[in-house]
Design an enzyme around this catalytic site. Structure first.
Site, PDB file in Angstrom:
ATOM      1  N   HIS A  45       3.645  -0.893   3.862  1.00 12.92           N
ATOM      2  CA  HIS A  45       2.836   0.194   3.529  1.00 12.92           C
ATOM      3  C   HIS A  45       4.305   1.200   3.245  1.00 12.92           C
ATOM      4  CE1 HIS A  45       0.041   3.295   3.667  1.00 12.92           C
ATOM      5  NE2 HIS A  45       0.853   4.204   4.496  1.00 12.92           N
ATOM      6  N   PHE A  68      12.869  15.114  10.257  1.00  6.95           N
ATOM      7  CA  PHE A  68      11.290  14.576  10.044  1.00  6.95           C
ATOM      8  C   PHE A  68      10.904  13.497  11.193  1.00  6.95           C
ATOM      9  CE2 PHE A  68       7.665  12.654   8.044  1.00  6.95           C
ATOM     10  CZ  PHE A  68       6.760  13.560   8.418  1.00  6.95           C
ATOM     11  N   GLU A  90       1.492   5.567   0.798  1.00 10.84           N
ATOM     12  CA  GLU A  90       0.697   6.688   1.465  1.00 10.84           C
ATOM     13  C   GLU A  90       1.362   8.133   0.443  1.00 10.84           C
ATOM     14  OE1 GLU A  90       1.032   6.982   5.665  1.00 10.84           O
ATOM     15  OE2 GLU A  90       1.865   8.958   5.450  1.00 10.84           O
ATOM     16  N   SER A 126       0.728  -1.104  -0.047  1.00  4.86           N
ATOM     17  CA  SER A 126      -0.108   0.121  -0.010  1.00  4.86           C
ATOM     18  C   SER A 126       1.034   1.137   0.062  1.00  4.86           C
ATOM     19  CB  SER A 126      -0.816   0.011   1.213  1.00  4.86           C
ATOM     20  OG  SER A 126      -0.155  -0.277   2.357  1.00  4.86           O
ATOM     21  N   ASP A 165      -1.268  15.175  16.128  1.00  7.43           N
ATOM     22  CA  ASP A 165      -0.097  15.869  16.982  1.00  7.43           C
ATOM     23  C   ASP A 165      -0.606  17.094  17.648  1.00  7.43           C
ATOM     24  OD1 ASP A 165       2.169  14.317  16.812  1.00  7.43           O
ATOM     25  OD2 ASP A 165       2.415  15.007  14.808  1.00  7.43           O
TER      26      ASP A 165
END
Ligand code: FAD
Length: 298
Positions: free
Chosen positions: A270, A220, A17, A15, A109
């Protein structure tokens, strides 16, 4: 004498994103990516929801376009941050109305920034498990995916507390979890042992991030609680101004990670694509994927 055909090893499930594009140019680039990756027939593609719900409209329009213009199954991310229940419920209702049947339900968040205390909206969902329960109660036909943290969430005091939260989300109806990015496969397997020991049996999809731009991605993921091992820093050492080599190294590292996971029985992956097709396409190819179903066994 009749011969028994050798059984074909099964391909894993993949999959992808994406994040909702901000500009027309980013939109064009995202659609080039989707056009390149779609023939690999992923199980689903998910679209993130910007911090604090900042991309509500853009996530919705990206999801709708995927529904209208491709045969892909879209999964819409949704968070509880900064919104009363009614607003969140409206988003879910709109998704259901246009035909979305998969939501990635998250707490989100803190609006004050990662690392500061999370304060739920007074009239909002207080936890991600509350959001999962609400979606499943109103729309049993929506498949709900949630997050999982092989290194535990930075706010979790310990693994037990972290897995309590995952358990609550599963008890509320989540049927799949996607992990935060990790680079050390042992962390994933140890986490999986802990999760299984708690009787949680849903698929826990490893979230794989090919590091196109190592420096930026490193910042990040570190902020989100992912450990960047020193061997990984060393692999990118000296490549800050050499994008071409960086790309080859990033593909090699991510392909190695995925192939080792597959060798140890992992069947679902993913990919955090960062809206780029090249590395994810190459890694999927190595896993045995070919466009338009002309699959090879890995
Ligand atoms: P939860 O799973 O609800 O909780 C995470 C941890 O926080 C828990 O393990 C627990 O330790 C602690 N915690 C939560 N609630 C409580 C409580 N009531 N009491 C005590 N401890 C608690 N963010 C976005 O803004 N948009 C996105 O689209 C997005 N997509 C993501 C997709 C994936 C696969 C992952 C892994 C993360 C994603 N995030 C996204 C980031 C996510 O929003 C943050 O990590 C956020 O801090 C936690 O949200 P969650 O749903 O994972 O939290």
């Amino acid at each position: 004498m009749s011969e028994i055909a050798p059984s074909q090893p099964r391909l894993p499930n993949i999959s992808f994103e994406f994040f909702p594009p901000k500009t027309e140019e980013m939109e064009r680039s995202l659609w080039e990516t989707i056009t390149r990756l779609a023939p690999l027939s992923p199980n689903f593609v998910s679209v993130t929801y910007g911090a604090g719900g900042s991309t509500r409209e853009r996530t919705h329009s990206t999801i709708t376009r995927i529904l209208n213009e491709t045969a892909l199954v879209p999964a819409a991310h949704l968070t509880c941050v900064n919104a009363p229940k009614q607003d969140v419920d409206d988003v879910v209702a709109q998704y259901h109305q246009v035909g979305v049947r998969h939501i990635v339900a998250l707490r989100g968040d803190p609006t004050t920034g990662i690392g500061t205390p999370y304060v739920a909206h007074a009239e909002g969902y207080q936890t991600s498990a509350d959001l999962v329960a609400s979606i499943k109660n109103r729309y049993p036909d929506i498949d709900v995916t949630v997050s999982a943290y092989p290194e535990k969430h930075p706010e979790s005091p310990d693994f037990d507390a972290d897995i309590d939260v995952l358990k609550a989300k599963v008890d509320a109806g989540a049927t799949r979890a996607i992990t935060q990015v990790f680079f050390d496969n042992d962390l994933y397997f140890r986490y999986l042992d802990r999760v299984r020991a708690r009787g949680i049996d849903i698929p826990i999809l490893p979230g794989i991030m090919p590091m196109h731009n190592f420096k930026q991605a490193r910042n990040f993921v570190t902020r989100a609680g992912t450990t960047v091992p020193s061997w990984l820093d060393e692999k990118f050492d000296g490549l800050d101004d050499d994008a071409e080599t960086r790309k080859l190294v990033a593909a090699t590292v991510a392909a190695g990670q995925v192939q080792k996971l597959a060798k140890h029985g992992v069947t679902d992956f993913h990919f955090y694509t960062m809206n780029r097709a090249d590395l994810v396409f190459a890694i999927s190819h190595l896993l045995g994927f070919r466009p338009n179903g002309a699959q090879k066994a890995a």
